[in-house]
Design a protein around this motif. Sequence first.
Motif, mmCIF file in Angstrom:
data_model
loop_
_atom_site.group_PDB
_atom_site.id
_atom_site.type_symbol
_atom_site.label_atom_id
_atom_site.label_comp_id
_atom_site.label_asym_id
_atom_site.label_seq_id
_atom_site.Cartn_x
_atom_site.Cartn_y
_atom_site.Cartn_z
ATOM 1 N N ASP A 3 -70.274 -6.435 20.172
ATOM 2 C CA ASP A 3 -70.777 -6.556 18.844
ATOM 3 C C ASP A 3 -72.031 -7.369 18.878
ATOM 4 O OD1 ASP A 3 -68.497 -5.284 18.140
ATOM 5 O OD2 ASP A 3 -67.365 -7.286 18.203
ATOM 6 N N GLY A 4 -72.888 -6.557 18.827
ATOM 7 C CA GLY A 4 -74.321 -7.057 18.181
ATOM 8 C C GLY A 4 -74.892 -8.302 18.603
ATOM 9 N N ILE A 5 -75.281 -8.959 17.913
ATOM 10 C CA ILE A 5 -76.078 -10.257 18.105
ATOM 11 C C ILE A 5 -75.164 -11.480 18.599
ATOM 12 C CG2 ILE A 5 -77.302 -12.256 17.151
ATOM 13 C CD1 ILE A 5 -78.544 -10.139 15.150
ATOM 14 N N GLN A 55 -80.029 -6.177 22.587
ATOM 15 C CA GLN A 55 -79.300 -5.289 21.923
ATOM 16 C C GLN A 55 -79.419 -3.750 22.501
ATOM 17 O OE1 GLN A 55 -80.870 -6.338 17.862
ATOM 18 N NE2 GLN A 55 -78.910 -7.137 17.427
ATOM 19 N N SER A 56 -80.489 -3.347 22.686
ATOM 20 C CA SER A 56 -80.742 -2.037 23.071
ATOM 21 C C SER A 56 -80.212 -1.748 24.459
ATOM 22 C CB SER A 56 -82.295 -1.920 23.031
ATOM 23 O OG SER A 56 -82.858 -1.827 21.724
ATOM 24 N N ALA A 60 -77.591 0.957 25.355
ATOM 25 C CA ALA A 60 -77.910 1.967 26.629
ATOM 26 C C ALA A 60 -76.519 1.645 27.903
ATOM 27 C CB ALA A 60 -79.211 1.704 27.305
ATOM 28 N N GLY A 61 -76.230 0.289 28.015
ATOM 29 C CA GLY A 61 -75.495 0.100 28.725
ATOM 30 C C GLY A 61 -73.951 0.759 28.632
ATOM 31 N N PRO A 206 -83.589 3.990 24.477
ATOM 32 C CA PRO A 206 -84.890 3.075 25.011
ATOM 33 C C PRO A 206 -84.414 1.531 25.205
ATOM 34 C CG PRO A 206 -84.799 3.272 22.744
ATOM 35 C CD PRO A 206 -83.723 4.275 23.189
ATOM 36 N N ILE A 207 -85.060 0.886 26.220
ATOM 37 C CA ILE A 207 -84.612 -0.558 26.555
ATOM 38 C C ILE A 207 -86.335 -1.030 26.516
ATOM 39 C CG2 ILE A 207 -84.021 -2.266 28.018
ATOM 40 C CD1 ILE A 207 -82.410 0.133 29.348
ATOM 41 N N PRO A 208 -86.652 -1.619 25.372
ATOM 42 C CA PRO A 208 -87.973 -1.861 25.066
ATOM 43 C C PRO A 208 -88.210 -3.431 25.978
ATOM 44 C CG PRO A 208 -86.644 -2.520 23.161
ATOM 45 C CD PRO A 208 -85.877 -1.891 24.261
#
Length: 239
Positions: A3-5, A55-56, A60-61, A206-208
């Motif tokens: 869950d996000g942040i 988060q990205s 992706a994971g 994408p993983i920036p």
Amino acid sequence: MTDGISSISPQLLQNMLEAGVHFGHQAKRWDPHVKPFIWQSRDGIHIFDLLKTAQSLQIAGEAVKQHIIDGKNILFLATKRQASGLVRDEAIRAGMPYIVSRWPGGMLSNWEQINKSIKRMHYIESGLESGEFKHYTKKERVILDRELTRLKRLFVGVGDLKNPPDALFVVDITREKSAMREAMAKKLPIYALIDSNANPNLVDFPIPGNDDAVRSISLLTKLFVDYIVEAKGIAEKSK
């Protein structure tokens, strides 16, 4: 899915900071599509928002975990010098195929020909080891040795593949243009490290972050592979 942040640990962000994940390219070299992942520009250099990077990575994971649980594979691609060795090692840890020297044209678009080359590599290697070619002249064996060296340089990391890869993990999509074209044409899922000079819209996940510094590439690739290792453990337990 996590869950996000709230699920992102301060330690993860600190590790990313220490690895230099936040450093992008010069602001004048940026791709405007990467703007949502940029925190600010400092001294003419774009700085990534590490919270969005984390988060990205989670997104992706979680996606690659399901991909692996479904019994699919992912081809790791990194031909730039500072990335090739460490990405190869992480691909091996994940038990996944890899290409780290040069992209063999047709790897995705002409699998039949690629598969013939892989079989040829195995045939020559086996024949040289078993003595099958002992009746060949010295010159003929030298030619075989050279052919094997060339084939292994291209295909050693994909030698166990029986079918085309199911997905792609790429370090530096601006460098790997041929692979990107083939993957997009085949509509393969693409996971990629995306620096500030690249278009994140070209990939599915994408993983920036910094795709030039060794420590950054190493950390992000390791964290990505951790998801694969976890997924393989889950799949093994469910058998």
